[in-house]
Design a protein around this motif. Structure first.
Motif, PDB file in Angstrom:
ATOM      1  N   ASP A   1      -7.407   5.674  -6.243  1.00 26.70           N
ATOM      2  CA  ASP A   1      -7.763   7.165  -7.019  1.00 26.70           C
ATOM      3  C   ASP A   1      -7.714   8.128  -5.732  1.00 26.70           C
ATOM      4  O   ASP A   1      -7.870   7.806  -4.558  1.00 26.70           O
ATOM      5  CB  ASP A   1      -8.885   7.003  -7.870  1.00 26.70           C
ATOM      6  CG  ASP A   1     -10.150   7.112  -7.324  1.00 26.70           C
ATOM      7  OD1 ASP A   1     -10.278   6.722  -5.994  1.00 26.70           O
ATOM      8  OD2 ASP A   1     -11.238   7.516  -7.722  1.00 26.70           O
TER       9      ASP A   1
ATOM     10  N   ARG B   1      -2.891   1.044  -7.391  1.00 24.86           N
ATOM     11  CA  ARG B   1      -3.128   2.438  -6.892  1.00 24.86           C
ATOM     12  C   ARG B   1      -4.624   2.738  -6.654  1.00 24.86           C
ATOM     13  O   ARG B   1      -5.318   2.105  -7.012  1.00 24.86           O
ATOM     14  CB  ARG B   1      -2.693   3.255  -8.315  1.00 24.86           C
ATOM     15  CG  ARG B   1      -1.265   3.334  -8.732  1.00 24.86           C
ATOM     16  CD  ARG B   1      -1.158   4.104  -9.862  1.00 24.86           C
ATOM     17  NE  ARG B   1       0.088   3.865 -10.328  1.00 24.86           N
ATOM     18  CZ  ARG B   1       0.564   4.524 -11.608  1.00 24.86           C
ATOM     19  NH1 ARG B   1      -0.152   5.314 -12.395  1.00 24.86           N
ATOM     20  NH2 ARG B   1       1.809   4.182 -12.042  1.00 24.86           N
TER      21      ARG B   1
ATOM     22  N   GLU C   1       1.565  -3.202  -9.702  1.00 15.37           N
ATOM     23  CA  GLU C   1       1.199  -2.113  -8.839  1.00 15.37           C
ATOM     24  C   GLU C   1      -0.183  -1.763  -8.660  1.00 15.37           C
ATOM     25  O   GLU C   1      -1.178  -2.267  -9.601  1.00 15.37           O
ATOM     26  CB  GLU C   1       1.931  -0.876  -8.950  1.00 15.37           C
ATOM     27  CG  GLU C   1       1.729  -0.186 -10.433  1.00 15.37           C
ATOM     28  CD  GLU C   1       2.526   1.082 -10.365  1.00 15.37           C
ATOM     29  OE1 GLU C   1       2.076   2.249 -10.117  1.00 15.37           O
ATOM     30  OE2 GLU C   1       3.479   1.015 -11.285  1.00 15.37           O
TER      31      GLU C   1
END
Length: 112
Positions: free
Chosen positions: A81, A79, A77
């Motif tokens: 922030d 991501r 995955e």
């Protein structure tokens, strides 16, 4: 220009060179393995191939982690922030992540 999802692209805060730091973390141990740089195209390639793809600031070219060494990163995955200025790339690392042959780039001198 890549076909990066416009919703994601609009949230990214890039530096003057169009880059965002990408912190790479091991999915199992949660150790920080390395830090690379991504532009929209590197992020797009990472998301579509599932392989860690970065922009080399020194070579001015894209590189896929493990392409020559065999020490690959299967991306689980990615991501973004809360500020949109750093990516977290969670991977299954095969072999060492550091170009020195260490498991992580952060096994060197501890400052504190």
């Amino acid at each position: 220009m890549s076909s990066l999802d416009p919703a994601i692209a609009s949230r990214l805060k890039r530096d003057a060179d169009g880059l965002v730091p990408a912190v790479v973390q091991d999915a199992e141990s949660h150790d920080v393995l390395m830090v690379g740089w991504m532009d929209d195209e590197a992020l797009h390639r990472t998301l579509t191939t599932g392989r860690g793809t970065f922009w080399s600031r020194s070579r001015q070219d894209y590189w896929v982690k493990g392409e020559t060494s065999g020490n690959t990163q299967a991306v689980r995955e990615v991501r973004l922030d809360c500020d949109g200025d750093t990516l977290l790339v969670i991977v299954d690392q095969t072999g060492p992540a550091c170009h020195t042959g260490d498991r992580t780039c952060f096994d060197a001198d501890q400052l504190l």
